[in-house]
Design an enzyme around this catalytic site. Structure first.
Site, PDB file in Angstrom:
ATOM      1  N   CYS A  20       0.820  -1.209   0.000  1.00  0.00           N
ATOM      2  CA  CYS A  20       0.000   0.000   0.000  1.00  0.00           C
ATOM      3  C   CYS A  20       0.859   1.266   0.000  1.00  0.00           C
ATOM      4  O   CYS A  20       0.462   2.289  -0.570  1.00  0.00           O
ATOM      5  CB  CYS A  20      -0.954  -0.008   1.186  1.00  0.00           C
ATOM      6  SG  CYS A  20      -0.140  -0.248   2.777  1.00  0.00           S
ATOM      7  N   HIS A 117      -1.466   0.333   6.880  1.00  0.00           N
ATOM      8  CA  HIS A 117      -2.129   0.687   5.620  1.00  0.00           C
ATOM      9  C   HIS A 117      -1.977   2.182   5.338  1.00  0.00           C
ATOM     10  O   HIS A 117      -2.179   3.027   6.218  1.00  0.00           O
ATOM     11  CB  HIS A 117      -3.610   0.330   5.647  1.00  0.00           C
ATOM     12  CG  HIS A 117      -4.298   0.597   4.337  1.00  0.00           C
ATOM     13  ND1 HIS A 117      -3.966  -0.070   3.176  1.00  0.00           N
ATOM     14  CD2 HIS A 117      -5.280   1.483   4.004  1.00  0.00           C
ATOM     15  CE1 HIS A 117      -4.713   0.382   2.184  1.00  0.00           C
ATOM     16  NE2 HIS A 117      -5.512   1.326   2.662  1.00  0.00           N
ATOM     17  N   ASN A 132      -7.395   5.155  -2.571  1.00  0.00           N
ATOM     18  CA  ASN A 132      -7.162   4.072  -1.609  1.00  0.00           C
ATOM     19  C   ASN A 132      -7.053   2.764  -2.387  1.00  0.00           C
ATOM     20  O   ASN A 132      -8.016   2.344  -3.045  1.00  0.00           O
ATOM     21  CB  ASN A 132      -8.317   4.008  -0.604  1.00  0.00           C
ATOM     22  CG  ASN A 132      -8.002   3.134   0.594  1.00  0.00           C
ATOM     23  OD1 ASN A 132      -7.209   2.199   0.493  1.00  0.00           O
ATOM     24  ND2 ASN A 132      -8.626   3.431   1.719  1.00  0.00           N
TER      25      ASN A 132
END
Length: 329
Positions: A20, A117, A132
């Site tokens: 991420c 994250h 995202n």
């Protein structure tokens, strides 16, 4: 250009493994410049620097805090990677960022983190988007919602970093500046047959006068009315007009409501009647127990016959009294 939809001009990366941080950096820069190998190199350099400062023996036994085997990278690695673009990250809670915290839309981009994250909130043109990697694509945010969203993330324990510096020019910036993204309304839920029928009947019972049924709703209401007529055992008259069929449907609906309300009232009324009769029987005085003869007489005679019988008996007694009087004299 990426088609006619301006939102497609935004570079967006879907989540792979735990990369991420890599996805967040590429979506922030709007270019596929970072990968696992390049960020691993940065993390290794950070580890060597820390060891040189703290001493080899101080951290040799500890695993790296800048990366792990799954692909997670620390804030230090992200900050070091952004130095190549003259960009810095500052926590929004820092006193120097009070203006951004009070009015976040004055910024250009934010990087958010919770545990392992990372994702980005960035402005293209005059519009804000959430980038995202665990989502299916960019999400358009209103200016008002940006402030509320950052406040919500803070309440949930997220760390938010203000991106300081000039972001590289991107195709998405140019495209969305000229052609802002239009928020598409959510698809209207399709009503089922029964819901359409109730809606149609409801309009006629109390809806506004300017509401009109579509041809499909009108036909459906007629079909439901015909179905009700058939199921109740009565024949369907095919010559009836649509309005007549709809009128019957409304009447049948009202009858069902009326029956539902009247059933309890009827039951209560029956109970009250029974109770009233019982009370009357208890309150009526019983003077004497009727004899068998009186019972048979009362069952077979009317009031007029009883009066005639009493009159005849009285005349007979008077005659007997007169006769005795004459004998005595």
């Amino acid at each position: 250009m990426s088609g006619d939809d301006p939102i497609r001009s935004i570079i967006f990366e879907r989540q792979e493994a735990a990369l991420c941080a890599q996805h967040a950096l590429n979506m922030l820069i709007q270019d596929h410049v970072f990968n696992y190998e390049s960020l691993t190199m940065v993390a290794t350099q950070m580890d060597l620097l820390e060891r040189s400062l703290l001493g080899e023996n101080a951290i040799a036994a500890r695993p790296s805090e800048n990366m792990n085997a799954s692909g997670f990278f620390s804030i230090q690695v992200i900050q070091k990677a952004l130095e190549a673009y003259s960009l810095q990250l500052v926590n929004i809670k820092h006193p120097s960022m009070a203006e951004y915290k009070a009015n976040p839309i004055i910024g250009r981009a934010y990087i958010c983190n919770l545990r392992e994250h990372w994702f980005v909130i960035r402005r293209f043109g005059n519009q804000w988007f959430e980038l995202n990697s665990v989502k299916t694509g960019p999400r358009l945010l209103t200016n008002t919602y940006v402030h509320e969203y950052l406040h919500q993330l803070s309440a949930e324990g997220y760390s938010t970093f203000v991106v300081q510096g000039e972001l590289p020019a991107s195709e998405a910036d140019q495209f969305i500046t000229l052609c802002p993204v239009v928020l598409k309304p959510s698809p209207k839920k399709e009503l089922g047959p029964v819901e359409k029928f109730v809606k149609s009947v409801g309009r006629r019972l109390g809806g506004s006068s300017d509401s009109r049924d579509s041809p499909e709703e009108r036909e459906l209401a007629i079909a439901m009315a015909m179905s009700m007529e058939t199921s109740s055992g009565s024949a369907v008259n095919t010559e009836e007009s649509e309005d007549a069929m709809l009128k019957k449907a409304i009447e049948m609906s009202l009858e069902k409501v009326s029956e539902a309300h009247s059933a309890p009232d009827a039951a209560n009324g029956q109970e009250l009647a029974t109770s009233s009769e019982a009370t009357e029987m208890m309150e009526t005085p019983i003077l004497s127990e009727p004899t068998p003869s009186d019972t048979s007489s009362s069952e077979s005679s009317t009031p007029r016959d009883l009066n005639e019988e009493v009159r005849r008996k009285r005349e007979k007694l008077m005659q007997q009294a007169e006769k005795k009087k004459e004998e005595t004299e």
